[in-house]
Motif scaffolding. Sequence first.
Motif, PDB file in Angstrom:
ATOM      1  N   PRO A 101       0.810  -1.233   0.000  1.00 41.30           N
ATOM      2  CA  PRO A 101       0.000   0.000   0.000  1.00 41.30           C
ATOM      3  C   PRO A 101       0.842   1.281   0.000  1.00 41.30           C
ATOM      4  O   PRO A 101       0.320   2.333  -0.358  1.00 41.30           O
ATOM      5  CB  PRO A 101      -0.817  -0.110   1.293  1.00 41.30           C
ATOM      6  CG  PRO A 101      -0.147  -1.137   2.129  1.00 41.30           C
ATOM      7  CD  PRO A 101       0.707  -1.986   1.253  1.00 41.30           C
ATOM      8  N   VAL A 102       2.120   1.205   0.380  1.00 40.84           N
ATOM      9  CA  VAL A 102       2.961   2.403   0.325  1.00 40.84           C
ATOM     10  C   VAL A 102       3.378   2.683  -1.118  1.00 40.84           C
ATOM     11  O   VAL A 102       3.253   3.807  -1.618  1.00 40.84           O
ATOM     12  CB  VAL A 102       4.206   2.251   1.237  1.00 40.84           C
ATOM     13  CG1 VAL A 102       5.176   3.400   1.004  1.00 40.84           C
ATOM     14  CG2 VAL A 102       3.784   2.218   2.701  1.00 40.84           C
ATOM     15  N   ASP A 103       3.860   1.645  -1.793  1.00 38.52           N
ATOM     16  CA  ASP A 103       4.238   1.828  -3.196  1.00 38.52           C
ATOM     17  C   ASP A 103       3.034   1.711  -4.131  1.00 38.52           C
ATOM     18  O   ASP A 103       3.159   1.950  -5.338  1.00 38.52           O
ATOM     19  CB  ASP A 103       5.340   0.836  -3.577  1.00 38.52           C
ATOM     20  CG  ASP A 103       6.683   1.273  -3.011  1.00 38.52           C
ATOM     21  OD1 ASP A 103       6.999   2.466  -3.154  1.00 38.52           O
ATOM     22  OD2 ASP A 103       7.387   0.455  -2.418  1.00 38.52           O
ATOM     23  N   ARG A 104       1.896   1.357  -3.566  1.00 36.72           N
ATOM     24  CA  ARG A 104       0.667   1.215  -4.357  1.00 36.72           C
ATOM     25  C   ARG A 104       0.875   0.316  -5.567  1.00 36.72           C
ATOM     26  O   ARG A 104       0.603   0.702  -6.710  1.00 36.72           O
ATOM     27  CB  ARG A 104       0.134   2.581  -4.789  1.00 36.72           C
ATOM     28  CG  ARG A 104      -0.406   3.393  -3.615  1.00 36.72           C
ATOM     29  CD  ARG A 104      -0.994   4.715  -4.039  1.00 36.72           C
ATOM     30  NE  ARG A 104      -1.397   5.492  -2.872  1.00 36.72           N
ATOM     31  CZ  ARG A 104      -1.624   6.791  -2.885  1.00 36.72           C
ATOM     32  NH1 ARG A 104      -1.525   7.465  -4.017  1.00 36.72           N
ATOM     33  NH2 ARG A 104      -1.981   7.429  -1.790  1.00 36.72           N
ATOM     34  N   ARG A 213      -4.380   2.262  -7.181  1.00 27.91           N
ATOM     35  CA  ARG A 213      -4.772   3.587  -6.712  1.00 27.91           C
ATOM     36  C   ARG A 213      -5.478   3.445  -5.375  1.00 27.91           C
ATOM     37  O   ARG A 213      -5.984   2.375  -5.065  1.00 27.91           O
ATOM     38  CB  ARG A 213      -5.764   4.228  -7.689  1.00 27.91           C
ATOM     39  CG  ARG A 213      -5.163   4.645  -8.986  1.00 27.91           C
ATOM     40  CD  ARG A 213      -6.270   5.047  -9.942  1.00 27.91           C
ATOM     41  NE  ARG A 213      -5.722   5.646 -11.124  1.00 27.91           N
ATOM     42  CZ  ARG A 213      -5.544   6.958 -11.302  1.00 27.91           C
ATOM     43  NH1 ARG A 213      -5.920   7.810 -10.365  1.00 27.91           N
ATOM     44  NH2 ARG A 213      -5.013   7.418 -12.411  1.00 27.91           N
ATOM     45  N   PRO A 214      -5.568   4.542  -4.637  1.00 30.59           N
ATOM     46  CA  PRO A 214      -6.416   4.494  -3.447  1.00 30.59           C
ATOM     47  C   PRO A 214      -7.861   4.245  -3.888  1.00 30.59           C
ATOM     48  O   PRO A 214      -8.277   4.750  -4.944  1.00 30.59           O
ATOM     49  CB  PRO A 214      -6.283   5.891  -2.843  1.00 30.59           C
ATOM     50  CG  PRO A 214      -5.160   6.552  -3.551  1.00 30.59           C
ATOM     51  CD  PRO A 214      -4.985   5.873  -4.863  1.00 30.59           C
TER      52      PRO A 214
ATOM     53  N   CYS B 237       5.584   8.001   3.492  1.00 34.12           N
ATOM     54  CA  CYS B 237       4.978   6.664   3.445  1.00 34.12           C
ATOM     55  C   CYS B 237       3.579   6.678   4.060  1.00 34.12           C
ATOM     56  O   CYS B 237       2.645   6.078   3.509  1.00 34.12           O
ATOM     57  CB  CYS B 237       5.866   5.653   4.175  1.00 34.12           C
ATOM     58  SG  CYS B 237       7.406   5.316   3.304  1.00 34.12           S
ATOM     59  N   MET B 240       1.085   8.273   1.609  1.00 33.46           N
ATOM     60  CA  MET B 240       0.708   7.434   0.470  1.00 33.46           C
ATOM     61  C   MET B 240      -0.099   6.231   0.947  1.00 33.46           C
ATOM     62  O   MET B 240      -1.093   5.856   0.332  1.00 33.46           O
ATOM     63  CB  MET B 240       1.964   6.987  -0.297  1.00 33.46           C
ATOM     64  CG  MET B 240       2.793   8.143  -0.854  1.00 33.46           C
ATOM     65  SD  MET B 240       1.861   9.423  -1.790  1.00 33.46           S
ATOM     66  CE  MET B 240       1.624   8.575  -3.361  1.00 33.46           C
ATOM     67  N   GLU B 241       0.318   5.644   2.057  1.00 32.52           N
ATOM     68  CA  GLU B 241      -0.416   4.499   2.595  1.00 32.52           C
ATOM     69  C   GLU B 241      -1.817   4.917   3.026  1.00 32.52           C
ATOM     70  O   GLU B 241      -2.765   4.132   2.963  1.00 32.52           O
ATOM     71  CB  GLU B 241       0.361   3.912   3.784  1.00 32.52           C
ATOM     72  CG  GLU B 241      -0.198   2.585   4.245  1.00 32.52           C
ATOM     73  CD  GLU B 241       0.729   1.882   5.241  1.00 32.52           C
ATOM     74  OE1 GLU B 241       1.658   2.542   5.761  1.00 32.52           O
ATOM     75  OE2 GLU B 241       0.509   0.679   5.493  1.00 32.52           O
ATOM     76  N   ARG B 343       8.957   3.909  -2.779  1.00 31.44           N
ATOM     77  CA  ARG B 343       8.724   4.919  -1.727  1.00 31.44           C
ATOM     78  C   ARG B 343       9.185   4.446  -0.354  1.00 31.44           C
ATOM     79  O   ARG B 343       9.721   5.221   0.429  1.00 31.44           O
ATOM     80  CB  ARG B 343       7.239   5.245  -1.649  1.00 31.44           C
ATOM     81  CG  ARG B 343       6.731   6.015  -2.806  1.00 31.44           C
ATOM     82  CD  ARG B 343       5.255   6.342  -2.629  1.00 31.44           C
ATOM     83  NE  ARG B 343       4.724   6.777  -3.897  1.00 31.44           N
ATOM     84  CZ  ARG B 343       3.877   6.075  -4.649  1.00 31.44           C
ATOM     85  NH1 ARG B 343       3.441   4.888  -4.243  1.00 31.44           N
ATOM     86  NH2 ARG B 343       3.463   6.546  -5.799  1.00 31.44           N
TER      87      ARG B 343
END
Lengths: 455, 455
Positions: A101-104, A213-214, B237, B240-241, B343
């Motif tokens: 989820p950080v680097d998506r 994406r979110p 982080c 983005m998370e 990231r």
Amino acid sequence: MGDVIEMLAAGLPAEALVTDPEVMASYARDMASFSAVGEPLAVVTPRTVEDVQHVMRTATAARVPVVPQGARTGLSGGANAVDGCIVLSLRKMDRIVEIDPVDRIAVVEPGVVNAVLSRAVAEQGLYYPPDPSSWEQCTIGGNIGTGAGGLCCVKYGVTAEYVLGLDVVLVDGRLLSTGRRTAKGVAGYDLTRLFVGSEGTLGVVVKAVVALRPAPPQQLALVAEFPSTAAACAAVCAIMEGGHVPSLLELMDATTIRAVNAMAQMGLPESTEALLLAAFDTPDPAADLAALGELCTAAGATDVVPAQDAAESELLLQARRLSLTALERISTATMIDDVCVPRGRLGEMLDGVAAIAAEYDLTIGVCAHAGDGNTHPVVCFDAHDPDESRRARESFDAIMALGLELGGTITGEHGVGLLKRDWLAQELGPTGLELQRGIKAVFDPLGLLNPGKVF
Amino acid sequence: MGDVIEMLAAGLPAEALVTDPEVMASYARDMASFSAVGEPLAVVTPRTVEDVQHVMRTATAARVPVVPQGARTGLSGGANAVDGCIVLSLRKMDRIVEIDPVDRIAVVEPGVVNAVLSRAVAEQGLYYPPDPSSWEQCTIGGNIGTGAGGLCCVKYGVTAEYVLGLDVVLVDGRLLSTGRRTAKGVAGYDLTRLFVGSEGTLGVVVKAVVALRPAPPQQLALVAEFPSTAAACAAVCAIMEGGHVPSLLELMDATTIRAVNAMAQMGLPESTEALLLAAFDTPDPAADLAALGELCTAAGATDVVPAQDAAESELLLQARRLSLTALERISTATMIDDVCVPRGRLGEMLDGVAAIAAEYDLTIGVCAHAGDGNTHPVVCFDAHDPDESRRARESFDAIMALGLELGGTITGEHGVGLLKRDWLAQELGPTGLELQRGIKAVFDPLGLLNPGKVF
């Protein structure tokens, strides 16, 4: 050819090698009409990269063609077996390796079903947008092979835009890593993108890094009824020109509306010549829908019905989701086209398809990802009637020609496969075709990878 | 070589052909350090596709190398002349051919300056996102050649994502059209994307269809001060998370902060070890900034200052925009790196660069497109000091190695050019390199297009 089977068997788990003719027959084709289907020599269902490498080494050593397959929901014949080939079904390589989820990103094997990935990332508040109609069956590998699209593309783009990096087994069995897992990267030519949409003609994708994406807010939908396709298409242009970014903007023509009504008694207005379905997944979708609805009314919509909540939205969208199934009930066979034109020419495309339906005396319903200018004319015909089948085939060519004439492309999201091979040459022209063949020869000098497809 | 000049002259307007050595010298190089610069045989500044075709036909006939150029703001030496080449400067092909708000595309010649296009589309309520720091000088053709990025990429992606179709003059003078002007299209291999980032080694882009978006609301910015780069990277982080989609998320390290203060007396807090700058162009940017600010505070920010309006936002962003200029004043030369890491590894990257600065006894300031994991370590050194220059060169290699070790890429958005040629081989590996060279040979069998660059 017994040799080849032995060579395959020597490096594969027993259950990964299928030579039973009846079982093999079930792997012979995808969902395209009018596309030749060959008889495979063997079907392999690998579970590991090493299995795939063994198959490709064997194929190269024995000069046997290989046809990579996903879920065979394709509509262009790209996954159809050719005579004497090894069908390489990637469906059992179906692990989601990682969701970050950080680097998506997600890292997946090719056999992961689109909907399975979508649900898995949704659990972490993430979103994998590409959503072909077959999303409950089709695989990420197949989506990458064909460059699949879906309803989401008007806002979120197609599969290509979500593929960051790939592991690919080359025709000689070597493993190639392309791309990256970073957000950006321009190191060398973009081989990743070259593989997307290459329909298994350049290598076998065994792993993919896809961007996420979110998760957006749940979308809210609206349906607008129009007295003509021209008015509906004018509304589409006004919406896009007005700077709106709907998460969905679909069109159904009168034939499709009636087919859906006949099947599901949805009470769609039969007098209506076109329906637009729109949705927003923005922070204030009701306000955005209201503005969009006004543009529809200004363009001539006779009625505009916004959903009040997510459940109502889903109900409205059901009509669109049932379109293909409903059209398939009209006759014994359908042929689904996939022509994308500039948005400004959408009205001409729909008029042209109606004229073609009249000229060839056929029922052709059109559903369109209107926001993209991507039309799916569905030609309904009786496969047992040779004359009607011939007319269906000819109407297909007429639709292609029309699409190109309007500045469009012969395939927005389904790929070329066998069905549009001749038309691809027309769209690319001789120089483009020569270069594409040159690239093919770099990756597959012996012409073993999905031969006869695309070119 | 007089022959070649005559052949060029025979098909070009007089003012398009430059052979004066002094004028030619001004076309010899881009803005990269440590990159060889050759002496051109001639410089051509075409105004038409036919001019370009004539140059390429001549080059092929005479076996003379051609170096295509935009505004020469590149940072990898990709536009540097090679000895005896024809420099082909596309800057005078600078027409915006068309802006279409319904299809959300612009059709442009390669010499159109990025900012000129951005302003022209803004007048129609549209937005061309890619915004390299050099956007007031750099051209769309150059952006396509290098695969340029910018501050916007964290939300809007890089140049590649905005290029739909290209007209390209091939090495033998033939004109190739790739891609489309429709929203979707998967007809054949994606040659368009292959040209993006190919640094003039495959053909000469003479026209581009680029995608536009509706203009977003004006962005509102925030600055957050951190006692360590680790805390700032942890905030990145968390942001983005947490599913945020800022339109900008930049980081400045302590060296950069001090350099900016020294130059512009901006009153940035000198005790601060890292600044994060974030912005939103959403419907309610203040609310989004507040949520983001809380994540910064939770990660250890000592102060969080949101702008109240667009003017204040611009003021905050000035610090970031001045970073490079400020770092350039530290010594006589700079070398700007462009390593993009996942990231989650950004903190390690920044720590590693600090360690490298200490080890090589150099000043290295880092600005980063933190939301992308894309760092620009700026090595400041005295070009007149051979030992310091050597250390600068060596630190560059150390930074590359670190980037790859962290799972990153040697170039997020600047390209390979001459500067990173050896490192590209390292990143791609032998199989990838072999295939890339194979593709190069398909387009440029004689090796005349920007020879020695990339590979």
